[in-house]
Design a protein around this motif. Sequence first.
Motif, mmCIF file in Angstrom:
data_model
loop_
_atom_site.group_PDB
_atom_site.id
_atom_site.type_symbol
_atom_site.label_atom_id
_atom_site.label_comp_id
_atom_site.label_asym_id
_atom_site.label_seq_id
_atom_site.Cartn_x
_atom_site.Cartn_y
_atom_site.Cartn_z
ATOM 1 N N GLY A 152 -4.709 -24.803 -10.290
ATOM 2 C CA GLY A 152 -5.858 -25.393 -10.975
ATOM 3 C C GLY A 152 -7.096 -25.448 -10.106
ATOM 4 N N ARG A 153 -6.896 -25.429 -8.792
ATOM 5 C CA ARG A 153 -8.033 -25.484 -7.869
ATOM 6 C C ARG A 153 -8.886 -24.218 -7.912
ATOM 7 N NH1 ARG A 153 -7.276 -26.690 -2.028
ATOM 8 N NH2 ARG A 153 -9.531 -26.873 -2.273
ATOM 9 N N LEU A 154 -8.379 -23.171 -8.525
ATOM 10 C CA LEU A 154 -9.175 -21.946 -8.641
ATOM 11 C C LEU A 154 -10.488 -22.213 -9.379
ATOM 12 C CD1 LEU A 154 -6.374 -19.349 -9.428
ATOM 13 C CD2 LEU A 154 -7.787 -19.429 -7.360
ATOM 14 N N TYR A 200 -12.732 -13.833 -13.091
ATOM 15 C CA TYR A 200 -11.473 -13.202 -13.532
ATOM 16 C C TYR A 200 -10.318 -13.667 -12.645
ATOM 17 C CZ TYR A 200 -8.040 -9.543 -14.555
ATOM 18 O OH TYR A 200 -6.901 -8.863 -14.899
ATOM 19 N N VAL A 201 -9.239 -14.109 -13.276
ATOM 20 C CA VAL A 201 -8.035 -14.541 -12.561
ATOM 21 C C VAL A 201 -6.817 -13.887 -13.200
ATOM 22 C CG1 VAL A 201 -6.488 -16.478 -12.044
ATOM 23 C CG2 VAL A 201 -8.961 -16.769 -11.811
ATOM 24 N N ASP A 202 -5.975 -13.278 -12.376
ATOM 25 C CA ASP A 202 -4.719 -12.692 -12.853
ATOM 26 C C ASP A 202 -3.614 -13.119 -11.881
ATOM 27 O OD1 ASP A 202 -2.518 -11.119 -13.520
ATOM 28 O OD2 ASP A 202 -3.751 -9.405 -14.077
ATOM 29 N N VAL A 203 -2.685 -13.927 -12.359
ATOM 30 C CA VAL A 203 -1.585 -14.406 -11.524
ATOM 31 C C VAL A 203 -0.262 -14.015 -12.176
ATOM 32 C CG1 VAL A 203 -0.482 -16.399 -10.446
ATOM 33 C CG2 VAL A 203 -2.968 -16.374 -10.759
ATOM 34 N N ASP A 204 0.576 -13.307 -11.434
ATOM 35 C CA ASP A 204 1.896 -12.904 -11.941
ATOM 36 C C ASP A 204 2.961 -13.763 -11.268
ATOM 37 O OD1 ASP A 204 4.204 -11.721 -12.830
ATOM 38 O OD2 ASP A 204 3.474 -9.674 -12.569
ATOM 39 N N LEU A 205 3.601 -14.611 -12.065
ATOM 40 C CA LEU A 205 4.630 -15.516 -11.558
ATOM 41 C C LEU A 205 5.998 -15.204 -12.158
ATOM 42 C CD1 LEU A 205 2.413 -18.654 -11.695
ATOM 43 C CD2 LEU A 205 3.738 -18.037 -9.675
ATOM 44 N N SER A 206 6.161 -13.997 -12.651
ATOM 45 C CA SER A 206 7.435 -13.628 -13.252
ATOM 46 C C SER A 206 8.527 -13.526 -12.176
ATOM 47 C CB SER A 206 7.313 -12.304 -14.002
ATOM 48 O OG SER A 206 6.812 -11.291 -13.154
ATOM 49 N N LEU A 207 9.764 -13.548 -12.628
ATOM 50 C CA LEU A 207 10.931 -13.486 -11.746
ATOM 51 C C LEU A 207 11.057 -14.707 -10.845
ATOM 52 C CD1 LEU A 207 10.790 -9.718 -10.694
ATOM 53 C CD2 LEU A 207 11.978 -10.746 -12.616
ATOM 54 N N ASN A 208 10.446 -15.801 -11.260
ATOM 55 C CA ASN A 208 10.643 -17.089 -10.599
ATOM 56 C C ASN A 208 11.493 -17.945 -11.539
ATOM 57 O OD1 ASN A 208 8.866 -17.409 -7.998
ATOM 58 N ND2 ASN A 208 7.601 -16.295 -9.464
ATOM 59 N N GLY A 209 12.784 -18.039 -11.258
ATOM 60 C CA GLY A 209 13.755 -18.617 -12.187
ATOM 61 C C GLY A 209 13.393 -19.974 -12.751
ATOM 62 N N TYR A 232 -6.233 -24.994 -18.516
ATOM 63 C CA TYR A 232 -7.135 -25.707 -17.604
ATOM 64 C C TYR A 232 -8.133 -24.741 -16.969
ATOM 65 C CZ TYR A 232 -8.587 -28.736 -13.725
ATOM 66 O OH TYR A 232 -9.325 -29.475 -12.824
ATOM 67 N N LEU A 233 -7.636 -23.575 -16.540
ATOM 68 C CA LEU A 233 -8.515 -22.597 -15.904
ATOM 69 C C LEU A 233 -9.501 -21.999 -16.896
ATOM 70 C CD1 LEU A 233 -6.018 -20.696 -13.561
ATOM 71 C CD2 LEU A 233 -7.745 -22.378 -12.910
ATOM 72 N N LEU A 241 -12.123 -15.083 -17.920
ATOM 73 C CA LEU A 241 -10.930 -14.267 -18.150
ATOM 74 C C LEU A 241 -9.787 -14.764 -17.273
ATOM 75 C CD1 LEU A 241 -12.530 -10.712 -18.279
ATOM 76 C CD2 LEU A 241 -11.635 -12.024 -20.199
ATOM 77 N N VAL A 242 -8.709 -15.222 -17.924
ATOM 78 C CA VAL A 242 -7.554 -15.760 -17.192
ATOM 79 C C VAL A 242 -6.282 -15.130 -17.765
ATOM 80 C CG1 VAL A 242 -6.193 -17.800 -16.616
ATOM 81 C CG2 VAL A 242 -8.701 -17.955 -16.724
#
Length: 196
Positions: free
Chosen positions: A150-152, A160-169, A184-185, A191-192
């Motif tokens: 959220g601090r972004l 523009y923000v692109d975060v890939d958090l896949s494969l985190n069980g 929130y972002l 663009l998020v």
Amino acid sequence: QSLSLVFRGAGHSDTTELAELYATVRGAMCEALDRALCLTDVELRFPGTTVVLQDEDVSKLLESLLACPLSRLSLGFSGSGSCISGTGFGGISGLTRLQDVNLNLFGNPLTAEGLGCLISGVVSLPRLRRVVLNLQCTKAPVETLQGTLGRLREAPELMYVDVDLSLNGRLSRTPGVLNAVRLYLEEAIPLVHIAS
């Protein structure tokens, strides 16, 4: 000027000789970068390397770039030997001309403190407009994720923000966390994209 370097692992870096070779290459690379005062675009990737890369290596690498007027930086530490927690990224705050940051930390053991250092360094960049973070398979700390990402919003020029958090069980079992972060972002950033 731009510089793109890719170091591919041979799969046998558990030997002392190859580990020393990588250490020598990294040292030479940092020295060369330190002298390249006109670089504006740098891409450094270590795909498939099994030599151990640590937070200290990240700190030294960023320190070697401080003399460069970088507007774009792409770093990939996705090798199977990497054990980066994220604490070495605080030094990115010194690269004050950066507008575009792309960090691939696939498979690294991120900690809450490390992710906090990374995000703190990124949001302190006054000209930053684009951020791409690959945090796949990093065991991203769910408990602090919402507050940290959220601090972004604090980056004044970020578009523009692109975060890939896949494969985190654990994240797959708590989809509401990422949805809350995205909403929130989106209140402050046009663009998020957040993948889980």
